[in-house]
Design a protein around this motif. Sequence first.
Motif, PDB file in Angstrom:
ATOM      1  N   ARG A 147       0.822  -1.215   0.000  1.00 46.32           N
ATOM      2  CA  ARG A 147       0.000   0.000   0.000  1.00 46.32           C
ATOM      3  C   ARG A 147       0.855   1.264   0.000  1.00 46.32           C
ATOM      4  N   ARG A 148       1.836   1.323   0.862  1.00 49.27           N
ATOM      5  CA  ARG A 148       2.660   2.525   0.947  1.00 49.27           C
ATOM      6  C   ARG A 148       3.508   2.723  -0.313  1.00 49.27           C
ATOM      7  N   ARG A 149       4.018   1.637  -0.851  1.00 50.62           N
ATOM      8  CA  ARG A 149       4.898   1.736  -2.027  1.00 50.62           C
ATOM      9  C   ARG A 149       4.135   2.179  -3.268  1.00 50.62           C
ATOM     10  N   THR A 150       2.835   1.877  -3.330  1.00 49.56           N
ATOM     11  CA  THR A 150       2.045   2.220  -4.517  1.00 49.56           C
ATOM     12  C   THR A 150       1.220   3.479  -4.334  1.00 49.56           C
ATOM     13  N   ALA A 151       1.257   4.085  -3.154  1.00 49.34           N
ATOM     14  CA  ALA A 151       0.425   5.253  -2.871  1.00 49.34           C
ATOM     15  C   ALA A 151       0.745   6.427  -3.796  1.00 49.34           C
ATOM     16  N   ALA A 152       2.015   6.560  -4.201  1.00 50.11           N
ATOM     17  CA  ALA A 152       2.398   7.684  -5.056  1.00 50.11           C
ATOM     18  C   ALA A 152       1.673   7.640  -6.399  1.00 50.11           C
ATOM     19  N   VAL A 153       1.424   6.434  -6.906  1.00 47.78           N
ATOM     20  CA  VAL A 153       0.716   6.308  -8.182  1.00 47.78           C
ATOM     21  C   VAL A 153      -0.724   6.769  -8.018  1.00 47.78           C
ATOM     22  N   ARG A 154      -1.365   6.340  -6.940  1.00 49.20           N
ATOM     23  CA  ARG A 154      -2.749   6.763  -6.705  1.00 49.20           C
ATOM     24  C   ARG A 154      -2.823   8.265  -6.441  1.00 49.20           C
ATOM     25  N   HIS A 155      -1.813   8.798  -5.776  1.00 47.80           N
ATOM     26  CA  HIS A 155      -1.759  10.230  -5.547  1.00 47.80           C
ATOM     27  C   HIS A 155      -1.712  10.985  -6.879  1.00 47.80           C
ATOM     28  N   ALA A 156      -0.902  10.502  -7.804  1.00 47.11           N
ATOM     29  CA  ALA A 156      -0.818  11.135  -9.123  1.00 47.11           C
ATOM     30  C   ALA A 156      -2.139  11.027  -9.871  1.00 47.11           C
ATOM     31  N   GLU A 157      -2.800   9.883  -9.761  1.00 51.01           N
ATOM     32  CA  GLU A 157      -4.102   9.713 -10.408  1.00 51.01           C
ATOM     33  C   GLU A 157      -5.125  10.684  -9.824  1.00 51.01           C
ATOM     34  N   ALA A 158      -5.080  10.873  -8.509  1.00 52.12           N
ATOM     35  CA  ALA A 158      -5.996  11.809  -7.858  1.00 52.12           C
ATOM     36  C   ALA A 158      -5.729  13.243  -8.312  1.00 52.12           C
ATOM     37  N   VAL A 159      -4.450  13.605  -8.435  1.00 48.92           N
ATOM     38  CA  VAL A 159      -4.094  14.927  -8.950  1.00 48.92           C
ATOM     39  C   VAL A 159      -4.620  15.088 -10.379  1.00 48.92           C
ATOM     40  N   ALA A 160      -4.522  14.019 -11.170  1.00 49.48           N
ATOM     41  CA  ALA A 160      -4.979  14.062 -12.555  1.00 49.48           C
ATOM     42  C   ALA A 160      -6.492  14.263 -12.634  1.00 49.48           C
ATOM     43  N   VAL A 161      -7.247  13.561 -11.796  1.00 45.45           N
ATOM     44  CA  VAL A 161      -8.698  13.735 -11.789  1.00 45.45           C
ATOM     45  C   VAL A 161      -9.049  15.175 -11.438  1.00 45.45           C
ATOM     46  N   ARG A 162      -8.358  15.695 -10.448  1.00 43.92           N
ATOM     47  CA  ARG A 162      -8.595  17.080 -10.036  1.00 43.92           C
ATOM     48  C   ARG A 162      -8.316  18.055 -11.184  1.00 43.92           C
ATOM     49  N   GLU A 163      -7.237  17.817 -11.916  1.00 40.30           N
ATOM     50  CA  GLU A 163      -6.893  18.691 -13.033  1.00 40.30           C
ATOM     51  C   GLU A 163      -7.924  18.582 -14.154  1.00 40.30           C
ATOM     52  N   ILE A 164      -8.408  17.385 -14.412  1.00 37.74           N
ATOM     53  CA  ILE A 164      -9.432  17.190 -15.446  1.00 37.74           C
ATOM     54  C   ILE A 164     -10.700  17.954 -15.084  1.00 37.74           C
ATOM     55  N   ILE A 165     -11.087  17.907 -13.820  1.00 39.77           N
ATOM     56  CA  ILE A 165     -12.274  18.643 -13.376  1.00 39.77           C
ATOM     57  C   ILE A 165     -12.037  20.144 -13.473  1.00 39.77           C
ATOM     58  N   ARG A 166     -10.839  20.589 -13.107  1.00 46.06           N
ATOM     59  CA  ARG A 166     -10.518  22.014 -13.196  1.00 46.06           C
ATOM     60  C   ARG A 166     -10.611  22.506 -14.639  1.00 46.06           C
ATOM     61  N   ARG A 167     -10.199  21.663 -15.579  1.00 43.78           N
ATOM     62  CA  ARG A 167     -10.264  22.055 -16.984  1.00 43.78           C
ATOM     63  C   ARG A 167     -11.688  22.005 -17.532  1.00 43.78           C
ATOM     64  N   ARG A 168     -12.522  21.140 -16.944  1.00 45.10           N
ATOM     65  CA  ARG A 168     -13.905  21.026 -17.418  1.00 45.10           C
ATOM     66  C   ARG A 168     -14.758  22.197 -16.918  1.00 45.10           C
ATOM     67  N   PHE A 169     -14.522  22.628 -15.675  1.00 40.82           N
ATOM     68  CA  PHE A 169     -15.369  23.650 -15.074  1.00 40.82           C
ATOM     69  C   PHE A 169     -14.540  24.878 -14.694  1.00 40.82           C
ATOM     70  N   ASP A 170     -15.037  26.057 -15.044  1.00 31.77           N
ATOM     71  CA  ASP A 170     -14.338  27.293 -14.707  1.00 31.77           C
ATOM     72  C   ASP A 170     -14.223  27.471 -13.199  1.00 31.77           C
ATOM     73  N   ARG A 171     -15.282  27.108 -12.469  1.00 33.32           N
ATOM     74  CA  ARG A 171     -15.301  27.217 -11.010  1.00 33.32           C
ATOM     75  C   ARG A 171     -15.746  25.872 -10.436  1.00 33.32           C
ATOM     76  N   PRO A 172     -14.821  24.925 -10.300  1.00 34.17           N
ATOM     77  CA  PRO A 172     -15.192  23.563  -9.860  1.00 34.17           C
ATOM     78  C   PRO A 172     -15.958  23.529  -8.546  1.00 34.17           C
ATOM     79  N   GLN A 173     -15.635  24.413  -7.612  1.00 30.20           N
ATOM     80  CA  GLN A 173     -16.298  24.395  -6.319  1.00 30.20           C
ATOM     81  C   GLN A 173     -17.783  24.730  -6.434  1.00 30.20           C
TER      82      GLN A 173
END
Length: 336
Positions: free
Chosen positions: A181-207
Amino acid sequence: MPEIRLATFNCENLMMRCDFARSGLANARSRLTDVDSATVAEQVDAVFDVLSEDDRTLTAQALAATHAEVCALQEVENLVTLTAFDNRYVSRWAGRPFGERVLHEGNDSRGIDVGLLSALPVVFQRSHARATFGSLGIAPVRGATVNDYVFRRDCLEVDVQKEGRRLTLFICHFKSMHGGRRRTAAVRHAEAVAVREIIRRRFDRPQEAEWVILGDFNDYWEVDGRSTRPHGLEPLIADGFAVDLASRAISDPYDRWTHHYSGDDTYGALDHIFLSPRLAALNPSAEVEIVRAGAPYRAERYDGIRFPGVGWIEPKASDHCPMVTTLKFEGRVAAP
């Protein structure tokens, strides 16, 4: 204001194989493709052999028990498999198939993808399986380059429509914990950052927009109320970017689990429904139901009624339990 009954479910290796000998189709292998319209699943009744008839029947029962209008699915082989499963199994227990099916081929080496079954119209769909670290402006994880794909499977972006309003879903299946779990967490962290960026690009004001991130994230930040930090999901929840619905709706931390790992007897919440702050505010009392009737008996914490035929280890509906909620949304007015 429309309401939507929304579920997520890791079906655990929802795969089917073509029996070419019985199909009588000389060109069956070329016809049963992922870009096929999937009508072959209807035309040739004897083509498919399910890897486990008992498991798939229980999977369909668990899915039907959610009474969902829209269900995000993980670990589905391809569109033809999803179509056959909807028509042959889900329809028996739900009374009718969902009808709308979405699946794009992802990056998993086993060929398991994320998909969608919907009784509501799907008015937009987009795969992000080919998004790279470079294209999203994300620092590559160790051993990767800017040209490598971020997602181990996909982040499937879908708009569903109800009563003339659209709601956006982002369906995910993050990197497994295989390797630690700890060794692979960085990959999931990057995926989470990617999802966040995709949402930011889809919506001008994501919140202020209305969206849902849901699926199997293969990580958790607490087990039975005990912190398990660090974890890979911080980018989604740390600063309030999204709200984890189960953590808010289920007060008992012992009752949030969706997956049982028998190796160390861990009951973990690997499956999540994350709401945008706006959608969370519109649903302050939204409840979450976790359907555990298809879980194997070795998941002994659950002492409720199980579906007939469930075994100690197998058969079972899945190694995950479906999670479902009902949400109100204002959404965006659908295009004419």
